[in-house]
Design a protein around this motif. Structure first.
Motif, short mmCIF file in Angstrom:
data_model
loop_
_atom_site.label_atom_id
_atom_site.label_comp_id
_atom_site.label_asym_id
_atom_site.label_seq_id
_atom_site.Cartn_x
_atom_site.Cartn_y
_atom_site.Cartn_z
N LEU A 1 0.48 -1.14 0.10
CA LEU A 1 -0.15 0.19 -0.13
C LEU A 1 1.22 1.58 -0.33
CD1 LEU A 1 -2.98 -0.50 2.93
CD2 LEU A 1 -2.84 -0.92 -0.10
N LEU A 2 2.27 1.33 1.05
CA LEU A 2 2.74 2.14 0.82
C LEU A 2 3.58 2.66 -0.90
CD1 LEU A 2 4.22 4.35 3.18
CD2 LEU A 2 6.28 2.48 2.98
N VAL A 3 3.79 1.53 -1.59
CA VAL A 3 4.36 1.29 -2.97
C VAL A 3 3.26 2.92 -4.01
CG1 VAL A 3 5.48 0.58 -4.28
CG2 VAL A 3 6.11 0.08 -2.16
N HIS A 4 2.36 2.13 -3.66
CA HIS A 4 1.32 1.88 -4.65
C HIS A 4 0.74 3.45 -4.10
CE1 HIS A 4 -2.33 0.89 -7.19
NE2 HIS A 4 -3.21 1.59 -6.32
N TYR A 5 0.43 4.00 -2.73
CA TYR A 5 -0.03 5.41 -2.58
C TYR A 5 0.97 6.37 -2.75
CZ TYR A 5 -4.36 3.14 -2.87
OH TYR A 5 -5.31 2.57 -2.83
N GLU A 6 2.07 5.63 -3.03
CA GLU A 6 3.77 6.54 -2.73
C GLU A 6 3.70 8.37 -2.69
OE1 GLU A 6 8.23 7.76 -4.14
OE2 GLU A 6 6.73 5.70 -4.89
N GLU A 7 3.03 8.60 -3.30
CA GLU A 7 2.85 9.52 -4.55
C GLU A 7 1.62 10.84 -3.64
OE1 GLU A 7 1.33 12.36 -8.77
OE2 GLU A 7 1.81 9.80 -8.84
N GLN A 8 0.37 9.79 -3.56
CA GLN A 8 -0.37 10.82 -2.39
C GLN A 8 0.42 10.91 -0.69
OE1 GLN A 8 -0.71 8.08 -4.29
NE2 GLN A 8 -2.92 8.68 -5.47
N ILE A 9 0.75 10.36 -0.93
CA ILE A 9 0.65 10.23 1.33
C ILE A 9 2.26 10.88 1.33
CG2 ILE A 9 -0.32 7.80 1.44
CD1 ILE A 9 1.95 6.27 1.76
N CYS A 10 3.25 10.83 0.63
CA CYS A 10 4.54 11.26 0.74
C CYS A 10 4.58 13.08 0.28
CB CYS A 10 5.49 10.92 -0.20
SG CYS A 10 6.03 9.65 0.30
N GLN A 11 2.94 13.92 -0.19
CA GLN A 11 2.87 15.05 -0.41
C GLN A 11 3.34 16.03 1.25
OE1 GLN A 11 2.12 16.48 -3.32
NE2 GLN A 11 1.80 14.50 -3.78
N PRO A 12 3.31 17.11 1.07
CA PRO A 12 4.32 17.87 2.52
C PRO A 12 3.24 17.84 3.11
CG PRO A 12 5.52 19.05 0.11
CD PRO A 12 4.45 17.72 -0.03
#
Length: 378
Positions: A196-207
């Motif tokens: 899940l972390l890899v799949h949603y990386e772009e969303q959850i790594c936002q500032p």
């Protein structure tokens, strides 16, 4: 004269010679690569040589202590360690955003290092005490004994040390008889979480996304692991430069003191967390494999000592010390090669630092104590 000879024999008998030979080889290798990393024999090289001397003194002292005495001291050492961690919590000194040090007036110590040894000691003591009558409740008590220092260290925050403390304690609990079937759900949850972390990386790594359970810098480390190129001159710089150095070493390496990435200051923390990158650049793939073989032999010797131990306490403590070496190596090389987040775990016997070397020396001494111990026959 006779007494001196007998004393000398007792000193020599305190050592497990195969283990000592491996530790000496690793120490010589560590000083050699430290000489290259600092570009000569400056104060860091001299300090590291002194650190090795202190570590070997600690190794001999620990090796001279018989396991029955270690068994009696285990709960005392654990309680002292937890009290010192509480001291850090309320009175600790803060440096670089972390509160990890405690000033005792006559010395400035980092109590979390002590728990790498104290936690497996007290857990081995607990399972020895309850040997033959283990129930689910005993494993829950053991988990509590592990959780208390783990939480206190995480709060400092010092995730790298907390993970090492957790790992050494977990291995004692596992070796004591924890069913592997109980761990399968945890592995499944972990695999799903990573997916899940890899799949949603772009969303959850936002500032603007708060990870709640992790500090902001820990969030950045995980996000940088997944894509170092997002901030190549900032948070991803360490990982990118380390991988460049390792790759540029090729199969045979560039030669001793010929590593350009290291000597042109492209590798950050090249004497501590990222010293493997210096080694791999200069000695290449073959050198890296040789180092891993040495570490493998070190872990294998430790596990053999644990297997041959004459008490439950010795088996559990010896197994935990051997696996501590493994976790150190796995985490450090994993973060240097970009497959694990950067958590500040040194490479055993190579990275600069007196505290970690002292801990490793004590761990080696405990293995030697377990190796030479023979219970008195009744």
């Amino acid at each position: 004269m006779k007494r001196a000879v007998q004393q000398g024999i007792r000193i020599l008998n305190a050592f497990d010679w195969p283990l000592l030979a491996l530790l000496v080889i690793m120490s010589v290798l560590g000083l050699t690569i430290m000489h290259s990393a600092v570009g000569g024999t400056d104060w860091r090289f001299a300090d590291q040589a002194r650190n090795f001397l202190i570590a070997f003194v600690a190794l001999w002292v620990a090796a001279a202590l018989p396991p029955p005495l270690l068994l009696r001291l285990s709960p005392i050492v654990y309680v002292m360690g937890v009290i010192l961690l509480l001291g850090v919590e309320f009175f600790g000194e803060t440096s670089k955003g972390a509160t990890r040090w405690l000033d005792l007036g006559f010395a400035r110590i980092q109590p979390s290092e002590m728990l790498k040894i104290a936690v497996p000691m007290v857990l081995a003591w607990y399972f020895q005490k309850n040997q033959g009558t283990l129930r689910i409740r005993d494993f829950l008590v053991a988990a509590l004994l592990l959780a208390v220092p783990f939480v206190l260290i995480v709060r400092q925050p010092d995730l790298g040390t907390a993970l090492l403390v957790f790992a050494t304690g977990f291995f004692v609990i596992y070796f004591a008889g924890l069913s592997f079937r109980l761990l399968i759900p945890l592995f499944v949850l972990g695999a799903v979480g990573v997916g899940l972390l890899v799949h949603y990386e772009e969303q959850i790594c936002q500032p603007d996304v708060d990870w709640v359970l992790l500090h902001e810098y820990q969030k950045h480390r995980v996000c940088t692991l997944m894509d170092p190129s997002v901030d190549p001159l900032g948070k991803g710089f360490h990982t990118i430069q380390s991988m460049i150095a390792i790759g540029s070493g090729g199969i045979y390496g560039k030669g001793y003191m010929m590593g350009t990435q290291a000597h042109l200051d492209f590798i950050p923390e090249r004497t501590t967390d990222f010293i493997f990158a210096v080694f791999a650049e200069e000695f290449g793939l073959y050198g890296g494999i040789m180092m891993l073989v040495l570490y493998g032999l070190l872990v294998a010797r430790g596990l053999h000592i644990a297997q041959q131990a004459h008490t439950q306490y010795g088996r559990l403590l010896g197994g935990a010390m051997a696996m501590m070496f493994f976790v150190y190596v796995f985490v450090n090389i994993g973060m240097v090669t970009g497959i694990l987040p950067v958590v500040g775990v040194p490479l055993p016997f190579l990275s600069y630092g007196g505290t970690a070397l002292l801990t490793l020396g004590v761990a080696g001494g405990l293995l030697m104590s377990i190796s030479r111990y023979r219970p008195a026959r009744t």
